[in-house]
Design a protein around this motif. Structure first.
Motif, PDB file in Angstrom:
ATOM      1  N   PHE A  28      11.017 -44.249  38.540  1.00 58.58           N
ATOM      2  CA  PHE A  28      11.880 -43.157  38.997  1.00 58.58           C
ATOM      3  C   PHE A  28      12.632 -42.632  37.777  1.00 58.58           C
ATOM      4  O   PHE A  28      13.467 -43.351  37.216  1.00 58.58           O
ATOM      5  CB  PHE A  28      12.909 -43.658  40.014  1.00 58.58           C
ATOM      6  N   LEU A  29      12.354 -41.399  37.359  1.00 57.37           N
ATOM      7  CA  LEU A  29      13.039 -40.750  36.243  1.00 57.37           C
ATOM      8  C   LEU A  29      13.932 -39.657  36.816  1.00 57.37           C
ATOM      9  O   LEU A  29      13.433 -38.689  37.405  1.00 57.37           O
ATOM     10  CB  LEU A  29      12.027 -40.142  35.265  1.00 57.37           C
ATOM     11  N   VAL A  30      15.242 -39.824  36.670  1.00 54.91           N
ATOM     12  CA  VAL A  30      16.185 -38.860  37.242  1.00 54.91           C
ATOM     13  C   VAL A  30      16.301 -37.652  36.311  1.00 54.91           C
ATOM     14  O   VAL A  30      16.592 -37.791  35.124  1.00 54.91           O
ATOM     15  CB  VAL A  30      17.569 -39.500  37.486  1.00 54.91           C
ATOM     16  N   ILE A  31      16.059 -36.470  36.880  1.00 59.16           N
ATOM     17  CA  ILE A  31      16.162 -35.219  36.141  1.00 59.16           C
ATOM     18  C   ILE A  31      17.529 -34.590  36.371  1.00 59.16           C
ATOM     19  O   ILE A  31      18.179 -34.130  35.440  1.00 59.16           O
ATOM     20  CB  ILE A  31      15.036 -34.244  36.560  1.00 59.16           C
ATOM     21  N   SER A  32      17.982 -34.564  37.611  1.00 56.34           N
ATOM     22  CA  SER A  32      19.323 -34.051  37.923  1.00 56.34           C
ATOM     23  C   SER A  32      19.888 -34.847  39.087  1.00 56.34           C
ATOM     24  O   SER A  32      19.153 -35.407  39.891  1.00 56.34           O
ATOM     25  CB  SER A  32      19.279 -32.557  38.266  1.00 56.34           C
ATOM     26  N   GLY A  33      21.201 -34.883  39.164  1.00 60.95           N
ATOM     27  CA  GLY A  33      21.849 -35.664  40.212  1.00 60.95           C
ATOM     28  C   GLY A  33      22.004 -37.113  39.780  1.00 60.95           C
ATOM     29  O   GLY A  33      21.898 -37.446  38.599  1.00 60.95           O
ATOM     30  N   ARG A  34      22.226 -37.949  40.757  1.00 62.76           N
ATOM     31  CA  ARG A  34      22.468 -39.375  40.502  1.00 62.76           C
ATOM     32  C   ARG A  34      21.793 -40.183  41.595  1.00 62.76           C
ATOM     33  O   ARG A  34      21.968 -39.895  42.780  1.00 62.76           O
ATOM     34  CB  ARG A  34      23.967 -39.607  40.503  1.00 62.76           C
ATOM     35  N   GLU A  69      17.751 -40.991  32.646  1.00 63.61           N
ATOM     36  CA  GLU A  69      17.487 -42.432  32.762  1.00 63.61           C
ATOM     37  C   GLU A  69      16.390 -42.672  33.785  1.00 63.61           C
ATOM     38  O   GLU A  69      16.153 -41.845  34.666  1.00 63.61           O
ATOM     39  CB  GLU A  69      18.750 -43.178  33.210  1.00 63.61           C
ATOM     40  N   PHE A  70      15.724 -43.816  33.653  1.00 64.38           N
ATOM     41  CA  PHE A  70      14.725 -44.189  34.652  1.00 64.38           C
ATOM     42  C   PHE A  70      14.860 -45.650  35.007  1.00 64.38           C
ATOM     43  O   PHE A  70      15.472 -46.434  34.285  1.00 64.38           O
ATOM     44  CB  PHE A  70      13.299 -43.860  34.191  1.00 64.38           C
ATOM     45  N   ILE A  71      14.287 -45.978  36.153  1.00 68.85           N
ATOM     46  CA  ILE A  71      14.234 -47.360  36.619  1.00 68.85           C
ATOM     47  C   ILE A  71      12.819 -47.621  37.110  1.00 68.85           C
ATOM     48  O   ILE A  71      12.190 -46.743  37.701  1.00 68.85           O
ATOM     49  CB  ILE A  71      15.283 -47.630  37.731  1.00 68.85           C
ATOM     50  N   ILE A  72      12.327 -48.810  36.817  1.00 66.67           N
ATOM     51  CA  ILE A  72      11.009 -49.224  37.308  1.00 66.67           C
ATOM     52  C   ILE A  72      11.235 -50.282  38.378  1.00 66.67           C
ATOM     53  O   ILE A  72      11.897 -51.297  38.131  1.00 66.67           O
ATOM     54  CB  ILE A  72      10.139 -49.787  36.175  1.00 66.67           C
TER      55      ILE A  72
END
Length: 121
Positions: free
Chosen positions: A52-58, A75-78
């Motif tokens: 999950f790679l966040v482009i905008s928001g939280r 930021e991203f999370i696997i």
């Protein structure tokens, strides 16, 4: 044919939250765009890892038995396969997913939020 994609244009092409769109394919993986708003369901993927790679928001990624992780733009999370998780976006959030093409958005749960045939953008 090789063609570039623009994330802003991709996200502007749809409104529905929790309904991923396929933006591209890399071998057996897919790049998906998804808008998140509110909380999703608890689920897991028995065989597929998800990025999950966040482009905008939280994004708040809730993980069963672990502390929730906050993921900010850039930021991203696997989430490894087998880990029960629940994405939550208190305000609208745009996310790029990288996951195997076999990944079902609701994992081991089949309900009204399950999307089996993803649209392409």
């Amino acid at each position: 044919m090789i063609a570039k994609k623009n994330l802003a244009e991709g996200f502007a092409a749809f409104e529905e939250p929790w309904s991923p769109r396929v933006a591209g394919d890399v071998n057996d993986m897919q790049i998906k765009l998804v808008k998140l708003e509110g909380g999703f369901i608890w689920h897991r993927h028995d065989e597929e890892d998800e990025l999950f790679l966040v482009i905008s928001g939280r994004l708040r990624m809730e993980l069963r038995g672990q502390e929730a992780q906050i993921v900010n733009p850039g930021e991203f999370i696997i989430v490894p396969h087998g880990v029960e998780h629940r994405p939550v976006a208190e305000k609208p959030c745009e996310v790029v997913l990288l996951e195997p093409r076999t990944t079902l958005n609701t994992g081991n749960v089949d309900n009204e939020r399950t999307v089996r045939n993803l649209e392409r953008i």
